[in-house]
Design a protein around this motif. Structure first.
Motif, PDB file in Angstrom:
ATOM      1  N   ASP A   1       8.394  18.076  13.152  1.00 34.90           N
ATOM      2  CA  ASP A   1       6.972  18.423  13.250  1.00 34.90           C
ATOM      3  C   ASP A   1       6.320  18.712  11.895  1.00 34.90           C
ATOM      4  OD1 ASP A   1       7.129  18.259  16.033  1.00 34.90           O
ATOM      5  OD2 ASP A   1       7.770  20.355  16.207  1.00 34.90           O
ATOM      6  N   ILE A   2       7.015  18.423  10.798  1.00 39.57           N
ATOM      7  CA  ILE A   2       6.478  18.741   9.472  1.00 39.57           C
ATOM      8  C   ILE A   2       5.202  17.949   9.209  1.00 39.57           C
ATOM      9  CG2 ILE A   2       6.884  18.479   6.990  1.00 39.57           C
ATOM     10  CD1 ILE A   2       9.715  19.176   7.386  1.00 39.57           C
ATOM     11  N   PRO A   3       4.111  18.622   8.780  1.00 39.75           N
ATOM     12  CA  PRO A   3       2.870  17.906   8.433  1.00 39.75           C
ATOM     13  C   PRO A   3       3.102  16.978   7.229  1.00 39.75           C
ATOM     14  CG  PRO A   3       2.496  20.270   8.641  1.00 39.75           C
ATOM     15  CD  PRO A   3       3.970  20.075   8.642  1.00 39.75           C
ATOM     16  N   TYR A   4       2.400  15.886   7.174  1.00 40.67           N
ATOM     17  CA  TYR A   4       2.626  14.880   6.130  1.00 40.67           C
ATOM     18  C   TYR A   4       2.314  15.425   4.736  1.00 40.67           C
ATOM     19  CZ  TYR A   4      -2.424  14.147   5.662  1.00 40.67           C
ATOM     20  OH  TYR A   4      -3.759  14.326   5.425  1.00 40.67           O
ATOM     21  N   ASN A   5       1.399  16.431   4.651  1.00 44.81           N
ATOM     22  CA  ASN A   5       0.988  16.917   3.331  1.00 44.81           C
ATOM     23  C   ASN A   5       1.757  18.169   2.889  1.00 44.81           C
ATOM     24  OD1 ASN A   5      -0.117  18.697   5.193  1.00 44.81           O
ATOM     25  ND2 ASN A   5      -1.946  19.104   3.946  1.00 44.81           N
ATOM     26  N   LEU A   6       2.802  18.556   3.617  1.00 51.26           N
ATOM     27  CA  LEU A   6       3.502  19.802   3.305  1.00 51.26           C
ATOM     28  C   LEU A   6       4.102  19.789   1.898  1.00 51.26           C
ATOM     29  CD1 LEU A   6       4.513  22.523   4.600  1.00 51.26           C
ATOM     30  CD2 LEU A   6       6.667  21.338   5.025  1.00 51.26           C
TER      31      LEU A   6
ATOM     32  N   ASN B   1      10.221  11.198  -4.386  1.00 50.84           N
ATOM     33  CA  ASN B   1      11.040  11.694  -3.282  1.00 50.84           C
ATOM     34  C   ASN B   1      10.540  13.044  -2.782  1.00 50.84           C
ATOM     35  OD1 ASN B   1      12.883   9.512  -3.513  1.00 50.84           O
ATOM     36  ND2 ASN B   1      13.869  10.553  -5.243  1.00 50.84           N
ATOM     37  N   LYS B   2      10.673  13.243  -1.490  1.00 51.28           N
ATOM     38  CA  LYS B   2      10.414  14.558  -0.913  1.00 51.28           C
ATOM     39  C   LYS B   2      11.687  15.400  -1.060  1.00 51.28           C
ATOM     40  CE  LYS B   2       7.208  12.826   2.632  1.00 51.28           C
ATOM     41  NZ  LYS B   2       6.982  12.669   4.091  1.00 51.28           N
ATOM     42  N   GLN B   3      11.513  16.652  -1.492  1.00 50.94           N
ATOM     43  CA  GLN B   3      12.686  17.506  -1.623  1.00 50.94           C
ATOM     44  C   GLN B   3      12.345  18.945  -1.263  1.00 50.94           C
ATOM     45  OE1 GLN B   3      13.937  17.350  -5.779  1.00 50.94           O
ATOM     46  NE2 GLN B   3      12.687  19.115  -6.299  1.00 50.94           N
ATOM     47  N   VAL B   4      13.381  19.711  -0.939  1.00 52.06           N
ATOM     48  CA  VAL B   4      13.241  21.133  -0.657  1.00 52.06           C
ATOM     49  C   VAL B   4      14.330  21.869  -1.440  1.00 52.06           C
ATOM     50  CG1 VAL B   4      13.198  22.947   1.083  1.00 52.06           C
ATOM     51  CG2 VAL B   4      12.381  20.654   1.669  1.00 52.06           C
ATOM     52  N   VAL B   5      13.937  22.823  -2.275  1.00 57.41           N
ATOM     53  CA  VAL B   5      14.903  23.700  -2.936  1.00 57.41           C
ATOM     54  C   VAL B   5      15.169  24.864  -1.990  1.00 57.41           C
ATOM     55  CG1 VAL B   5      15.341  25.198  -4.909  1.00 57.41           C
ATOM     56  CG2 VAL B   5      14.154  23.022  -5.234  1.00 57.41           C
ATOM     57  N   VAL B   6      16.423  25.034  -1.591  1.00 59.95           N
ATOM     58  CA  VAL B   6      16.795  25.983  -0.551  1.00 59.95           C
ATOM     59  C   VAL B   6      17.064  27.361  -1.143  1.00 59.95           C
ATOM     60  CG1 VAL B   6      18.475  26.504   1.265  1.00 59.95           C
ATOM     61  CG2 VAL B   6      17.759  24.127   0.848  1.00 59.95           C
ATOM     62  N   ASP B   7      16.377  28.380  -0.622  1.00 60.08           N
ATOM     63  CA  ASP B   7      16.609  29.762  -1.039  1.00 60.08           C
ATOM     64  C   ASP B   7      17.605  30.463  -0.123  1.00 60.08           C
ATOM     65  OD1 ASP B   7      14.762  29.453  -3.055  1.00 60.08           O
ATOM     66  OD2 ASP B   7      13.104  30.306  -1.915  1.00 60.08           O
TER      67      ASP B   7
ATOM     68  N   SER C   1      18.527  13.983   4.414  1.00 56.35           N
ATOM     69  CA  SER C   1      18.366  13.808   5.860  1.00 56.35           C
ATOM     70  C   SER C   1      16.931  13.414   6.154  1.00 56.35           C
ATOM     71  CB  SER C   1      18.719  15.107   6.580  1.00 56.35           C
ATOM     72  OG  SER C   1      18.525  14.990   7.972  1.00 56.35           O
ATOM     73  N   ASP C   2      16.746  12.326   6.875  1.00 53.23           N
ATOM     74  CA  ASP C   2      15.400  11.839   7.213  1.00 53.23           C
ATOM     75  C   ASP C   2      14.531  11.673   5.977  1.00 53.23           C
ATOM     76  OD1 ASP C   2      15.958  11.749   9.966  1.00 53.23           O
ATOM     77  OD2 ASP C   2      15.475  13.877  10.175  1.00 53.23           O
ATOM     78  N   ASN C   3      15.126  11.112   4.905  1.00 50.86           N
ATOM     79  CA  ASN C   3      14.419  10.834   3.644  1.00 50.86           C
ATOM     80  C   ASN C   3      13.923  12.091   2.929  1.00 50.86           C
ATOM     81  OD1 ASN C   3      14.663   7.966   3.834  1.00 50.86           O
ATOM     82  ND2 ASN C   3      13.019   7.988   5.364  1.00 50.86           N
ATOM     83  N   ILE C   4      14.515  13.236   3.246  1.00 54.03           N
ATOM     84  CA  ILE C   4      14.199  14.482   2.541  1.00 54.03           C
ATOM     85  C   ILE C   4      15.486  14.983   1.886  1.00 54.03           C
ATOM     86  CG2 ILE C   4      13.399  16.865   2.747  1.00 54.03           C
ATOM     87  CD1 ILE C   4      11.869  16.009   5.271  1.00 54.03           C
ATOM     88  N   SER C   5      15.389  15.359   0.611  1.00 53.75           N
ATOM     89  CA  SER C   5      16.541  15.907  -0.106  1.00 53.75           C
ATOM     90  C   SER C   5      16.487  17.421  -0.056  1.00 53.75           C
ATOM     91  CB  SER C   5      16.532  15.437  -1.568  1.00 53.75           C
ATOM     92  OG  SER C   5      16.658  14.039  -1.654  1.00 53.75           O
ATOM     93  N   TYR C   6      17.589  18.037   0.372  1.00 55.19           N
ATOM     94  CA  TYR C   6      17.720  19.497   0.389  1.00 55.19           C
ATOM     95  C   TYR C   6      18.700  19.889  -0.714  1.00 55.19           C
ATOM     96  CZ  TYR C   6      15.574  18.897   4.963  1.00 55.19           C
ATOM     97  OH  TYR C   6      14.720  18.551   5.990  1.00 55.19           O
TER      98      TYR C   6
ATOM     99  N   THR D   1      11.354  25.812  -0.694  1.00 53.00           N
ATOM    100  CA  THR D   1      10.094  25.326  -1.251  1.00 53.00           C
ATOM    101  C   THR D   1      10.041  23.804  -1.215  1.00 53.00           C
ATOM    102  OG1 THR D   1      10.094  27.196  -2.782  1.00 53.00           O
ATOM    103  CG2 THR D   1       8.585  25.395  -3.267  1.00 53.00           C
ATOM    104  N   PRO D   2       9.170  23.220  -0.387  1.00 57.39           N
ATOM    105  CA  PRO D   2       9.012  21.763  -0.383  1.00 57.39           C
ATOM    106  C   PRO D   2       8.201  21.313  -1.611  1.00 57.39           C
ATOM    107  CG  PRO D   2       8.229  22.788   1.671  1.00 57.39           C
ATOM    108  CD  PRO D   2       8.370  23.865   0.651  1.00 57.39           C
ATOM    109  N   SER D   3       8.555  20.147  -2.130  1.00 54.53           N
ATOM    110  CA  SER D   3       7.814  19.611  -3.271  1.00 54.53           C
ATOM    111  C   SER D   3       8.053  18.110  -3.357  1.00 54.53           C
ATOM    112  CB  SER D   3       8.242  20.289  -4.579  1.00 54.53           C
ATOM    113  OG  SER D   3       9.606  20.025  -4.856  1.00 54.53           O
TER     114      SER D   3
END
Length: 565
Positions: A437-442, A542-548, A489-494, A526-528
């Motif tokens: 459900d992530i919005p496209y602009n997140l 690429n879409k990525q999230v740095v995990v805290d 996963s699903d074209n997002i890097s964690y 933090t998504p970026s």
């Protein structure tokens, strides 16, 4: 993970609304400071009297009492440098403590001032106490000299023999209570500029900004934001030669940095010197801020920090079994005869992490009393201070000093074991989303150049993302020390940085029997957008999230039979 969503279902998420959530009212000034919040020095109660007292003693033998932390050092340095700029022949002596002592309650310092003429042939007429001294009423009453206190600590037993300028004073007019001791000193220097038609105070804004980070001030405050913007936001702002050398050495020459970088790479080096008992190295650091012996001071900072790490690690290693046993309680109380007083807070923080995030008291028994420090993931200082088993707890809600009679330690432990204590902190996230459900602009809500805004009181924007399905075999182990993990996963890097052995266990990294087991991951991070250009000129976005923070549980396929499990 306990979370609280800052935004309701239909609220718009953007930079302006996010700043407003943390109390920023003047958004435009916060984003693009003009200096609007700098010139309010005469709104401080007693400021005119302080300037008058100071003016009577220009050139007199003067002591400056330096509080033993970075705020204290920067306060002392900007004051002393200003005074020397006014009068190069001014006979100023800076007093420093052994260890992390406070104000005139240090008997060695107090007796030295009282007997200064006979003992040191120093006919002191004037004592200035920056970043301390507010509540030293008994000690100041016993001194027969003019005393000026410039401070930001809470007022309980204020001095009456002298002039007190304090941003906590309720008689101030529209003065922020979020400033550091160094900021209050800078206001005093601005008032002196106004009286003597000079412009010296502007030279020291970088050191004020450093003090705000080191003393963990609220950086959502418009005034603090302004000082940081003009003092430290970029390397070009830095005026002090030693401070610039610290940044070049411990962060990197001309490298972009954040407030977090300063807090974790610069401040600990200086704090390590403050914790040392060797007075001589403290004077070397102070002199370095005057531009003298900078290379020696850099080496001292590095060595003091190494020594500090070794001392802390040694105590932890020597008492690991005892600490593990104590960690079974709801509140951890560790008493150790080997405990250096100035290291109790650091070690409390380490043990708090070892115990799974439980409130931790660390100290030693002196004359039948436990003297030490509290570190807690939840607000606890006021509660302890009001507990009849505790003599006092003073400082911040999650970080303070504490005094308990020895016979009350076990009853205090028993009390907390008898109640249900939730020590899991509640984490503010902007929103919580299932991954589908992530919005496209997140991922491009906050641009990279907004990183300079995030600090204490206005944290980096984070989200909770859940329902990320993976198998351990998909995890990539990176880095020289194998402490970085990447999941695509699903074209997002964690990205998981600095993972511990416990993290590896939770992610089943080393469990060969579970490499193809489906797991359900929820993360806070933090998504970026990461833009990367190869040496051959090809650019990847690429879409990525740095995990805290993260949780992992076994994946359960949601079908009719198990949907309520």
């Amino acid at each position: 993970m306990k979370i609280k969503q800052l935004y309701k279902k239909n609220e718009t998420i953007n930079l302006e609304s996010y700043l407003g959530k943390y109390g920023v009212k003047d958004i435009e000034e916060f984003l693009n400071p003009t200096g609007k919040y700098l010139d309010n020095y005469y709104d401080y109660y007693n400021m005119l009297d302080a300037v008058e007292m100071f003016s009577r003693h220009i050139g007199d033998d003067t002591y400056i009492l330096c509080d033993d932390d970075v705020d204290g050092i920067t306060s002392t340095v900007i004051l002393a440098r200003y005074m020397k700029k006014m009068n190069p022949d001014w006979n100023i002596r800076i007093l420093v403590h052994e260890g992390k002592e406070r104000g005139l309650q240090d008997e060695i310092i107090f007796n030295g001032i009282k007997n200064s003429k006979e003992k040191y042939n120093f006919d002191v007429k004037f004592l200035i106490i920056p970043d301390g001294g507010t509540n030293d009423k008994n000690e100041t009453d016993a001194l027969d000299i003019d005393i000026l206190v410039l401070d930001h600590h809470m007022i309980t037993t204020p001095i009456t023999n002298g002039i007190l300028v304090n941003n906590q004073d309720k008689r101030n007019k529209n003065v922020s209570t979020n400033g550091s001791g160094c900021l209050v000193v800078h206001k005093f220097l601005q008032a002196l500029d106004a009286k003597y038609d000079t412009d010296y105070s502007g030279l020291y804004i970088d050191l004020v900004a450093l003090s705000l980070i080191s003393d963990v001030m609220n950086m959502a405050d418009e005034q603090n934001r302004t000082y940081y913007h003009f003092g430290l936001e970029t390397a070009e702002c830095i005026n002090n030669k030693f401070l610039k050398a610290l940044f070049n050495t411990f962060i990197g020459d001309n490298r972009e940095y954040s407030q977090r970088d300063i807090a974790f790479k610069i401040v600990p080096k200086l704090n390590a010197v403050c914790r040392a008992k060797d007075i001589n190295i403290k004077y070397i650091i102070i002199n370095a801020f005057f531009g003298k012996g900078i290379e020696d001071a850099l080496e001292i900072c590095a060595n003091a920090h190494k020594d500090q790490v070794n001392i802390v690690n040694s105590i932890i290693e020597n008492y690991t079994d005892e600490i593990n046993t104590l960690s079974k309680n709801n509140i951890v109380v560790f008493s150790c005869d080997d405990m250096p007083k100035s290291y109790s807070g650091l070690i409390a923080g380490k043990i708090m992490d070892m115990s799974g995030g439980k409130p931790t008291l660390v100290g030693k028994i002196i004359d039948g009393e436990f003297v030490g420090s509290l570190r807690s993931p939840i607000p606890l200082q006021s509660e302890l201070d009001n507990n009849e088993l505790v003599e006092w707890a003073r400082g911040h809600e999650q970080s303070c000093g504490i005094l308990i009679k020895q016979e009350n330690l076990q009853p205090l432990i028993n009390y907390y074991n008898s109640i249900e204590l939730s020590y899991e902190p509640c984490i503010d996230v902007l929103k919580s989303y299932a991954i589908e459900d992530i919005p496209y602009n997140l991922f491009d809500l906050f641009e990279a150049n907004t990183d300079v805004l995030w600090g204490n009181g206005i944290p980096k924007p984070i989200f909770e993302l859940h329902n990320i399905i993976f198998t351990p075999s998909e995890l990539q182990i990176l880095g020289k020390n194998h402490r970085t993990v990447k999941l695509i996963s699903d074209n997002i890097s964690y990205l998981f940085f600095n993972i511990t052995n416990k993290d590896r266990e939770r992610l089943c990294i080393d469990d060969g029997t579970k490499q193809d087991t489906k797991l359900n991951l929820s993360i806070i991070g933090t998504p970026s957008i990461n833009i990367y250009t190869t040496p051959y000129g090809k650019t990847y976005v690429n879409k990525q999230v740095v995990v805290d923070n993260f949780n992992v549980k076994k994946y359960i396929l949601r079908i009719r039979e198990n949907v309520f499990k």
